[in-house]
Design an enzyme around this catalytic site. Structure first.
Site, PDB file in Angstrom:
ATOM      1  N   CYS A   1       9.190  23.272  -1.989  1.00  0.00           N
ATOM      2  CA  CYS A   1       8.671  24.450  -2.838  1.00  0.00           C
ATOM      3  C   CYS A   1       9.423  25.631  -2.266  1.00  0.00           C
ATOM      4  O   CYS A   1       9.776  26.440  -3.196  1.00  0.00           O
ATOM      5  CB  CYS A   1       7.179  24.478  -2.948  1.00  0.00           C
ATOM      6  SG  CYS A   1       6.442  23.330  -4.049  1.00  0.00           S
TER       7      CYS A   1
ATOM      8  N   HIS B   1       6.583  15.970  -0.875  1.00  0.00           N
ATOM      9  CA  HIS B   1       7.236  16.764  -2.251  1.00  0.00           C
ATOM     10  C   HIS B   1       8.260  15.571  -2.732  1.00  0.00           C
ATOM     11  O   HIS B   1       9.164  15.432  -1.807  1.00  0.00           O
ATOM     12  CB  HIS B   1       7.712  18.144  -2.061  1.00  0.00           C
ATOM     13  CG  HIS B   1       8.186  18.695  -3.308  1.00  0.00           C
ATOM     14  ND1 HIS B   1       7.821  20.211  -3.659  1.00  0.00           N
ATOM     15  CD2 HIS B   1       9.025  18.136  -4.702  1.00  0.00           C
ATOM     16  CE1 HIS B   1       8.524  20.383  -4.741  1.00  0.00           C
ATOM     17  NE2 HIS B   1       9.094  19.458  -5.370  1.00  0.00           N
TER      18      HIS B   1
ATOM     19  N   ASP C   1      21.119  16.990   2.065  1.00  0.00           N
ATOM     20  CA  ASP C   1      19.807  16.665   2.834  1.00  0.00           C
ATOM     21  C   ASP C   1      20.498  17.283   4.337  1.00  0.00           C
ATOM     22  O   ASP C   1      21.672  17.338   4.602  1.00  0.00           O
ATOM     23  CB  ASP C   1      19.904  15.105   3.295  1.00  0.00           C
ATOM     24  CG  ASP C   1      18.682  14.909   4.179  1.00  0.00           C
ATOM     25  OD1 ASP C   1      17.714  14.214   3.464  1.00  0.00           O
ATOM     26  OD2 ASP C   1      18.544  15.104   5.308  1.00  0.00           O
TER      27      ASP C   1
ATOM     28  N   GLY D   1       7.419   5.690   4.795  1.00  0.00           N
ATOM     29  CA  GLY D   1       8.282   6.694   5.499  1.00  0.00           C
ATOM     30  C   GLY D   1       8.496   7.964   5.198  1.00  0.00           C
ATOM     31  O   GLY D   1       9.695   8.753   5.477  1.00  0.00           O
TER      32      GLY D   1
ATOM     33  N   HIS E   1       5.556  20.915  -7.992  1.00  0.00           N
ATOM     34  CA  HIS E   1       5.305  20.038  -6.687  1.00  0.00           C
ATOM     35  C   HIS E   1       4.336  18.866  -7.306  1.00  0.00           C
ATOM     36  O   HIS E   1       3.524  18.923  -7.719  1.00  0.00           O
ATOM     37  CB  HIS E   1       4.376  20.808  -5.967  1.00  0.00           C
ATOM     38  CG  HIS E   1       3.884  20.221  -4.619  1.00  0.00           C
ATOM     39  ND1 HIS E   1       4.427  19.967  -3.529  1.00  0.00           N
ATOM     40  CD2 HIS E   1       2.800  19.329  -4.509  1.00  0.00           C
ATOM     41  CE1 HIS E   1       3.916  19.592  -2.599  1.00  0.00           C
ATOM     42  NE2 HIS E   1       3.123  18.824  -3.092  1.00  0.00           N
TER      43      HIS E   1
ATOM     44  N   HIS F   1      10.836  13.277  -3.896  1.00  0.00           N
ATOM     45  CA  HIS F   1      12.630  13.715  -3.536  1.00  0.00           C
ATOM     46  C   HIS F   1      13.030  12.290  -3.779  1.00  0.00           C
ATOM     47  O   HIS F   1      12.439  11.115  -3.088  1.00  0.00           O
ATOM     48  CB  HIS F   1      12.755  14.438  -2.352  1.00  0.00           C
ATOM     49  CG  HIS F   1      12.184  13.820  -1.154  1.00  0.00           C
ATOM     50  ND1 HIS F   1      11.013  14.024  -0.721  1.00  0.00           N
ATOM     51  CD2 HIS F   1      12.703  12.894  -0.148  1.00  0.00           C
ATOM     52  CE1 HIS F   1      10.851  13.455   0.262  1.00  0.00           C
ATOM     53  NE2 HIS F   1      11.826  12.624   0.900  1.00  0.00           N
TER      54      HIS F   1
HETATM   55  P1  5GP Z   1      11.465  11.661   3.751  1.00  0.00           P
HETATM   56  O1  5GP Z   1      11.500  10.961   4.992  1.00  0.00           O
HETATM   57  O2  5GP Z   1      10.415  12.389   3.567  1.00  0.00           O
HETATM   58  O3  5GP Z   1      11.900  10.601   2.695  1.00  0.00           O
HETATM   59  O4  5GP Z   1      12.939  12.401   3.399  1.00  0.00           O
HETATM   60  C1  5GP Z   1      12.690  13.799   3.845  1.00  0.00           C
HETATM   61  C2  5GP Z   1      14.323  14.239   4.036  1.00  0.00           C
HETATM   62  O5  5GP Z   1      14.400  15.612   4.077  1.00  0.00           O
HETATM   63  C3  5GP Z   1      14.919  13.928   5.500  1.00  0.00           C
HETATM   64  O6  5GP Z   1      15.944  13.006   4.956  1.00  0.00           O
HETATM   65  C4  5GP Z   1      15.403  15.305   6.114  1.00  0.00           C
HETATM   66  O7  5GP Z   1      16.429  15.165   6.744  1.00  0.00           O
HETATM   67  C5  5GP Z   1      15.247  16.292   4.958  1.00  0.00           C
HETATM   68  N1  5GP Z   1      14.855  17.584   5.197  1.00  0.00           N
HETATM   69  C6  5GP Z   1      13.914  17.933   5.970  1.00  0.00           C
HETATM   70  N2  5GP Z   1      13.562  19.290   5.979  1.00  0.00           N
HETATM   71  C7  5GP Z   1      14.793  19.622   5.068  1.00  0.00           C
HETATM   72  C8  5GP Z   1      15.139  21.116   4.854  1.00  0.00           C
HETATM   73  O8  5GP Z   1      14.534  22.011   5.455  1.00  0.00           O
HETATM   74  N3  5GP Z   1      16.407  21.080   4.171  1.00  0.00           N
HETATM   75  C9  5GP Z   1      17.154  20.096   3.877  1.00  0.00           C
HETATM   76  N4  5GP Z   1      18.118  20.183   2.964  1.00  0.00           N
HETATM   77  N5  5GP Z   1      16.654  18.791   4.081  1.00  0.00           N
HETATM   78  C10 5GP Z   1      15.566  18.547   4.810  1.00  0.00           C
HETATM   79 ZN    ZN Z   2       6.353  21.173  -2.879  1.00  0.00          ZN
END
Ligand code: 5GP
Ligand code: ZN
Length: 118
Positions: A5, A93, A28, A88, A44, A95
């Site tokens: 957000c 949020h 990412d 995992g 969100h 994605h």
């Molecule tokens: P999840 O594990 O929740 O499926 O993936 C979260 C993703 O968000 C991870 O691949 C991580 O590298 C990415 N990520 C986490 N914090 C940030 C951020 O502040 N900026 C960006 N661009 N990616 C982020």
């Molecule tokens: Zn959010």
């Protein structure tokens, strides 16, 4: 407010690929493939498990457009969304990871043997 957000509100910087009124695509921060984009709804939503059909019907062509703009559509790509603890999911949020730019592995998703899970 959650980290994605804050990215939507430009309170945290990100490297944006594509944006419209409802969705945002950005790189990412810790890429796991030559191309690793995150696509999110601006509103969100905690995870795929809570998302509406309306958001899904909008985000689907948006993801397709992102893939096309990055020329991933020619050789293919992968779309992943992690849900909850076993999935995992680190950022709560919704994605979609859009991964490509090389032949992706599909080998090791869990330490538990598949037969133990049936
Ligand atoms: P999840 O594990 O929740 O499926 O993936 C979260 C993703 O968000 C991870 O691949 C991580 O590298 C990415 N990520 C986490 N914090 C940030 C951020 O502040 N900026 C960006 N661009 N990616 C982020
Ligand atoms: Zn959010």
């Amino acid at each position: 407010m959650c980290i994605f957000c804050k990215i939507v509100k430009r309170e945290i910087p990100s490297n944006i690929i594509l944006e419209n009124e409802d969705f945002l695509a950005f790189h990412d921060i810790n890429p796991k493939a030559p191309v690793h984009i995150l696509v999110i709804p601006k509103v969100h939503v905690e995870s795929f498990h809570e998302v509406s059909g309306e958001i899904m019907s909008g985000i689907t062509p948006f993801i397709q457009k992102v893939a096309k703009e990055l020329s991933l559509d020619k050789n293919g790509y992968r779309v992943i969304t992690n849900i909850g603890e076993d999935g995992g999911q680190e950022v709560k949020h919704l994605h979609f990871h859009v991964l490509g730019g090389a032949k992706l592995a599909w080998s090791h998703l869990s330490d538990a043997h598949p037969k133990e899970m049936i």
